[in-house]
Scaffold this motif. Structure first.
Motif, PDB file in Angstrom:
ATOM      1  N   GLU A  62      43.768  29.407  45.712  1.00 46.75           N
ATOM      2  CA  GLU A  62      43.837  30.248  46.908  1.00 46.75           C
ATOM      3  C   GLU A  62      43.403  29.427  48.133  1.00 46.75           C
ATOM      4  OE1 GLU A  62      40.965  33.308  46.987  1.00 46.75           O
ATOM      5  OE2 GLU A  62      41.845  34.330  48.734  1.00 46.75           O
ATOM      6  N   ARG A  63      42.348  28.680  47.950  1.00 43.29           N
ATOM      7  CA  ARG A  63      41.792  27.889  49.042  1.00 43.29           C
ATOM      8  C   ARG A  63      42.792  26.860  49.566  1.00 43.29           C
ATOM      9  NH1 ARG A  63      37.375  23.685  50.483  1.00 43.29           N
ATOM     10  NH2 ARG A  63      37.930  22.363  48.740  1.00 43.29           N
ATOM     11  N   SER A  64      43.564  26.289  48.675  1.00 43.39           N
ATOM     12  CA  SER A  64      44.529  25.263  49.064  1.00 43.39           C
ATOM     13  C   SER A  64      45.855  25.850  49.515  1.00 43.39           C
ATOM     14  CB  SER A  64      44.758  24.301  47.898  1.00 43.39           C
ATOM     15  OG  SER A  64      43.560  23.637  47.552  1.00 43.39           O
ATOM     16  N   GLY A  65      45.936  27.172  49.545  1.00 42.43           N
ATOM     17  CA  GLY A  65      47.139  27.805  50.067  1.00 42.43           C
ATOM     18  C   GLY A  65      48.283  27.910  49.083  1.00 42.43           C
ATOM     19  N   LEU A  66      47.973  27.870  47.797  1.00 45.21           N
ATOM     20  CA  LEU A  66      49.036  27.949  46.795  1.00 45.21           C
ATOM     21  C   LEU A  66      49.202  29.348  46.242  1.00 45.21           C
ATOM     22  CD1 LEU A  66      48.185  24.680  44.837  1.00 45.21           C
ATOM     23  CD2 LEU A  66      49.917  25.010  46.585  1.00 45.21           C
ATOM     24  N   VAL A  67      48.125  30.105  46.268  1.00 49.07           N
ATOM     25  CA  VAL A  67      48.116  31.423  45.634  1.00 49.07           C
ATOM     26  C   VAL A  67      47.573  32.454  46.608  1.00 49.07           C
ATOM     27  CG1 VAL A  67      46.828  32.775  43.913  1.00 49.07           C
ATOM     28  CG2 VAL A  67      48.015  30.670  43.225  1.00 49.07           C
ATOM     29  N   LEU A  68      48.182  33.634  46.565  1.00 50.38           N
ATOM     30  CA  LEU A  68      47.716  34.743  47.407  1.00 50.38           C
ATOM     31  C   LEU A  68      46.935  35.738  46.563  1.00 50.38           C
ATOM     32  CD1 LEU A  68      47.784  36.269  50.143  1.00 50.38           C
ATOM     33  CD2 LEU A  68      49.840  37.427  49.277  1.00 50.38           C
ATOM     34  N   ARG A  69      45.784  36.114  47.047  1.00 50.68           N
ATOM     35  CA  ARG A  69      44.927  37.078  46.353  1.00 50.68           C
ATOM     36  C   ARG A  69      44.932  38.368  47.151  1.00 50.68           C
ATOM     37  NH1 ARG A  69      39.372  38.369  46.936  1.00 50.68           N
ATOM     38  NH2 ARG A  69      38.375  39.091  45.012  1.00 50.68           N
ATOM     39  N   THR A  70      45.347  39.449  46.513  1.00 51.67           N
ATOM     40  CA  THR A  70      45.426  40.736  47.191  1.00 51.67           C
ATOM     41  C   THR A  70      44.540  41.748  46.491  1.00 51.67           C
ATOM     42  OG1 THR A  70      47.729  40.237  47.731  1.00 51.67           O
ATOM     43  CG2 THR A  70      46.984  42.502  48.067  1.00 51.67           C
ATOM     44  N   VAL A  71      43.635  42.329  47.247  1.00 53.33           N
ATOM     45  CA  VAL A  71      42.724  43.330  46.688  1.00 53.33           C
ATOM     46  C   VAL A  71      43.194  44.716  47.090  1.00 53.33           C
ATOM     47  CG1 VAL A  71      40.346  44.126  46.552  1.00 53.33           C
ATOM     48  CG2 VAL A  71      40.825  41.689  46.909  1.00 53.33           C
ATOM     49  N   PHE A  72      43.404  45.584  46.105  1.00 58.45           N
ATOM     50  CA  PHE A  72      43.730  46.974  46.386  1.00 58.45           C
ATOM     51  C   PHE A  72      42.435  47.783  46.276  1.00 58.45           C
ATOM     52  CE2 PHE A  72      47.573  44.954  44.998  1.00 58.45           C
ATOM     53  CZ  PHE A  72      48.563  45.493  45.814  1.00 58.45           C
ATOM     54  N   PRO A  73      42.023  48.382  47.367  1.00 51.87           N
ATOM     55  CA  PRO A  73      40.714  49.053  47.393  1.00 51.87           C
ATOM     56  C   PRO A  73      40.736  50.370  46.639  1.00 51.87           C
ATOM     57  CG  PRO A  73      41.814  49.316  49.490  1.00 51.87           C
ATOM     58  CD  PRO A  73      42.723  48.497  48.633  1.00 51.87           C
ATOM     59  N   PRO A  88      38.633  48.585  41.107  1.00 47.05           N
ATOM     60  CA  PRO A  88      39.421  47.711  41.981  1.00 47.05           C
ATOM     61  C   PRO A  88      40.543  47.029  41.233  1.00 47.05           C
ATOM     62  CG  PRO A  88      37.300  46.742  41.465  1.00 47.05           C
ATOM     63  CD  PRO A  88      37.255  48.135  40.966  1.00 47.05           C
ATOM     64  N   ARG A  89      41.630  46.778  41.957  1.00 45.78           N
ATOM     65  CA  ARG A  89      42.752  46.051  41.373  1.00 45.78           C
ATOM     66  C   ARG A  89      43.002  44.834  42.234  1.00 45.78           C
ATOM     67  NH1 ARG A  89      48.580  47.049  41.688  1.00 45.78           N
ATOM     68  NH2 ARG A  89      48.079  48.672  43.181  1.00 45.78           N
ATOM     69  N   VAL A  90      43.061  43.686  41.618  1.00 44.68           N
ATOM     70  CA  VAL A  90      43.287  42.432  42.345  1.00 44.68           C
ATOM     71  C   VAL A  90      44.512  41.754  41.751  1.00 44.68           C
ATOM     72  CG1 VAL A  90      42.332  40.201  43.008  1.00 44.68           C
ATOM     73  CG2 VAL A  90      40.823  42.180  42.772  1.00 44.68           C
ATOM     74  N   VAL A  91      45.463  41.466  42.602  1.00 44.02           N
ATOM     75  CA  VAL A  91      46.706  40.867  42.127  1.00 44.02           C
ATOM     76  C   VAL A  91      46.872  39.480  42.738  1.00 44.02           C
ATOM     77  CG1 VAL A  91      49.225  41.043  42.129  1.00 44.02           C
ATOM     78  CG2 VAL A  91      47.829  43.090  41.767  1.00 44.02           C
ATOM     79  N   TYR A  92      47.230  38.566  41.899  1.00 45.93           N
ATOM     80  CA  TYR A  92      47.479  37.188  42.335  1.00 45.93           C
ATOM     81  C   TYR A  92      48.971  36.906  42.295  1.00 45.93           C
ATOM     82  CZ  TYR A  92      42.482  36.514  41.809  1.00 45.93           C
ATOM     83  OH  TYR A  92      41.122  36.617  41.935  1.00 45.93           O
ATOM     84  N   ASP A  93      49.422  36.176  43.307  1.00 45.59           N
ATOM     85  CA  ASP A  93      50.842  35.806  43.340  1.00 45.59           C
ATOM     86  C   ASP A  93      50.987  34.421  43.957  1.00 45.59           C
ATOM     87  OD1 ASP A  93      53.527  35.918  43.013  1.00 45.59           O
ATOM     88  OD2 ASP A  93      53.906  37.357  44.633  1.00 45.59           O
TER      89      ASP A  93
END
Lengths: 144, 144
Positions: free
Chosen positions: A84-95, A99-104
């Motif tokens: 995520e830090r290097s800009g390769l993966v997006l982390r999305t938190v659904f409140p 909690p649901r956290v999806v990586y793409d």
DNA sequence: CTGTATCCGAAATGATACTG
DNA sequence: CAGTATCATTTCGGATACAG
């Protein structure tokens, strides 16, 4: 090039890699920033995570943990943070609760994953041969 | 596939990777032999060595050490042994004094190296963006 | 030159318990 | 569910000395 380089090798001269003019980064250089990046990506968990996201699409934390066999929560978290830090993966938190956290994959990560996937498939195709080679090697070096 | 998988993900079902019938190996499986192999190859030094041998042709031990910046004799020896053991690299000793040892890719190793080289070049091309992304990320997570 | 052997500190990783 | 925190253990990896 190959012939030329080989000749240079035979002559005992340093096997210099030609770096195209204007290319600033070189993974072979210890001090090059690209080396740090490369070292992060040339990692078992990072590669498997990227390949899993490419093959299975967006996934939750727990799905990734099941998909990438043997990865601990700790290593999964750590690797995902790096990606995520290097800009390769997006982390999305659904409140929601829970909690649901999806990586793409982000576009950058998808590009890389598409280069890594063949490596994974190649490994699967040739693992048998490599395991056999290991056994041969070990047998041949057992007595000596 | 992507769409289908994505739908499965959304439905909360396990993101199962479809393994083609008859394919026995799966790098995502913790216990699969291919995982061991993959873990060995998904390594900074192993990958750089294979890439160096592909790009520069057969090289002596000391040439490799200079070519792969920052690698110690110990790690170079260890990585080369692993690659030799798995049948990817050929080690040839010329019985001279002082001894000359040349490493080269075997067909198996060359195949893999040709898949790895694009990963290295990709990393060099996009390292700048990734370093920048890191700085952004770190800045955004500094204050909290 | 091309390693091997040993020591040792640093870093990676697993297990476990705990939290929002 | 999706982590974080901590501790114990293992492994990595550099430095050094030595050898064929």
């Amino acid at each position: 090039m190959t012939t030329e380089e080989a000749a240079r090798v035979r002559a005992g001269q340093p096997a210099e890699r030609e770096v195209p003019d204007g290319q600033e980064y070189d993974v072979f250089a210890r001090l090059c920033p690209s080396r740090d990046v490369f070292a992060e990506l040339a990692d078992k968990w990072s590669m498997l995570i990227l390949m899993s996201l490419l093959g299975c699409g967006p996934q939750r934390f727990s799905e990734l943990q099941r998909g990438v066999g043997g990865v601990s929560r700790k290593m999964l978290t750590q690797s995902l943070r790096n990606l995520e830090r290097s800009g390769l993966v997006l982390r999305t938190v659904f409140p929601e609760t829970p909690p649901r956290v999806v990586y793409d994959l982000l576009p950058l990560g998808r590009e890389l994953a598409e280069l890594l996937a063949p490596v994974g498939r190649w490994t699967e195709r040739h693992a048998g041969r490599m395991v056999a080679a290991r056994e041969e090697f070990d047998a041949a070096h057992a007595e000596g």
